[in-house]
Design an enzyme around this catalytic site. Sequence first.
Site: not given
Ligand SMILES: *Cc1c(COP(=O)(O)O)cnc(C)c1O
Length: 628
Positions: A167, A355-356, A361, A463, A467
């Site tokens: 990952h 995102k985290r 990032k 991911t 979305k």
């Molecule tokens: C999809 C999702 C993530 C992952 O987001 P990335 O932008 O791919 O890091 C993290 N937290 C939540 C709550 C999510 O729904």
Amino acid sequence: MIRDEQGRDRFIQENYQSVLAVPYDIPIIGYGNHIVNTLRIWDAEAINTISLDSFDKGDYGKAVEQENLARTICEVLYPNDNHYAGKELRLKQQYFFVSASVQRAVKKYMEKHTDIRQLPEKVCFQLNDTHPTVTTAELMRILLDEYYLSWEEAWEITGKACAYTNHTIMSEALEKWPIDLFSRLLPRIYQIIEEINRRFINEIRGIYPGNQDKIVKMAVLYNGQVRMAHLAIICSFSVNGVAKLHTEILKNQELKDFYQLYPDKFNNKTNGITARRFLLHGNPLLAEWVTKRIGNGWITDLSQINRLYPYIEDDECLKEFMEIKYRNKVRLSEYIKLHNNIDVDPDSIFDIQVKRLHEYKRQLLNILHIMHLYNLLKKNPGMEFTKRTFVFGAKASAGYSRAKAIIKLINSVAEVINRDESIEDKIKVVFIENYRVSNAELIFAAADVSEQISTASKEASGTGNMKFMLNGALTLGTMDGANIEIVEEVGSENAFIFGLSASEVIAYELNGSYNPRDIYDTDEDIRLVVDQLVNGMYSGEDKELFREIYHSLLEAKGGDRADQYFILKDFRSYEEAQKRVEMAYGNKNKWAKAALLNTARCGKFSSDRTIEEYVRDIWKLKKVRITV
Ligand SMILES: *Cc1c(COP(=O)(O)O)cnc(C)c1O
């Protein structure tokens, strides 16, 4: 070790802590069919609530030890994202969950079969990251010590029953357990890993005679550490990355030596998301509209969403699509009013990064750019400017102090900008607290711009990017992770791409020639925002609040290079991409087409597609069609 009556070696464990694994099966109900699968989770219970023996001897500490262990195994959740902490309790948790699961899987198999050697025909352990990698040695232990198989037999079975998904390539995320901790906690498992390592090194010596470098780079045990990723690769028949670029980097850079040794093990499985949650549940207005236009087949077969494609030439459709986006922006505005008491304008561009929080990032790049825009507006109040609402949502893991400082910076910048009446609400900055899946649904549905701005090569897949795309947001991003595959689907004219490429980043990392100080010295605007980290503009009384961030951009420290995530390097390119966003938003019809196109082209990013690929290529399961 003793020898039993049959002359077999038996390994006796002594002075161990034991806890009881109790299974709980959660039903997972299939959408619109009659399938209910079970997700098994484990609880840990103390075997004797109070050890009477210890209690009688007055050893109260020992009496509660097992109870405390059981509680902490299940209750303590390590919150790190892409970061390895190396805590003893974490290794206990990993072994507990793995051992319970593997023991049960083998027993269940033997309830219906007689030959343990055929286990891989029915069972595959998909190692989801390195966290459950101790599975490989636990399975060897069971086969050797409980089924009395030879090493060769056990090794063949294990190698056919395990597969590994990588990952991340970031070194700080790779699990490397100290040998002294590992061997003290799991002595028999460690013995088995030593033997796996000994045989592997012999194999390497045979293939690359005299090449000590290969052993240094590939061994499981090296430099006082157990390298879990190497163990996973050596013991597995399949090694996959989670997006095309990520798998290529694994093959050609990070895991090059393993790829040369085992080219057939490597494969890609691009991540996906479920439209059942992130469209059907999260965005009911759009879901209903999509169904009205193309029927409801997309819910179980997202590839059908491309039937929306012809509608990008239908102005009535575009109007409806953007009306739904507007209503979702109103919905998020209400959430923001309630939780942040900030008024945001649903007619402004909703530019969102959720995102985290992690340095790679680059939330810092985003907020520095906002500080720059604010400087421009203050200097030229009359400049052409499209109203923007910048939304952030991010959790930092406990102990990641620079991440917490960046969250503090975002909130401080928000406070200054939001209350400055002189800019007439042209910029609003919102930090949404407690970002999680439930409020994420509201956020994705309301986005115009999806910020996917990781340093190229660092984000394995992402991911969140998918979305946003599903909900009709346009990607502003680097050529990293699955962003590349998103651009393949929508075309580069329907996304805003900027910044260094992965190979450029990797080249700079190898030759060390990037010096952010050159940029700071020559670019006035960049120097101004960097200086504003320490001149009190955003830090109020405590001028030192953001000093550490400031230093991280300009100075090397503790093995980290200055600006190791290339924020200043990519700043101007990001700014220019942001200008393209503003230009594009000005053409309402063109923007609407691009937004609808993003939704129409997201079929590939269904997790149903991802799972089918695992099923077909790795688990080799036969597809069973259920007719109701
Ligand atoms: C999809 C999702 C993530 C992952 O987001 P990335 O932008 O791919 O890091 C993290 N937290 C939540 C709550 C999510 O729904």
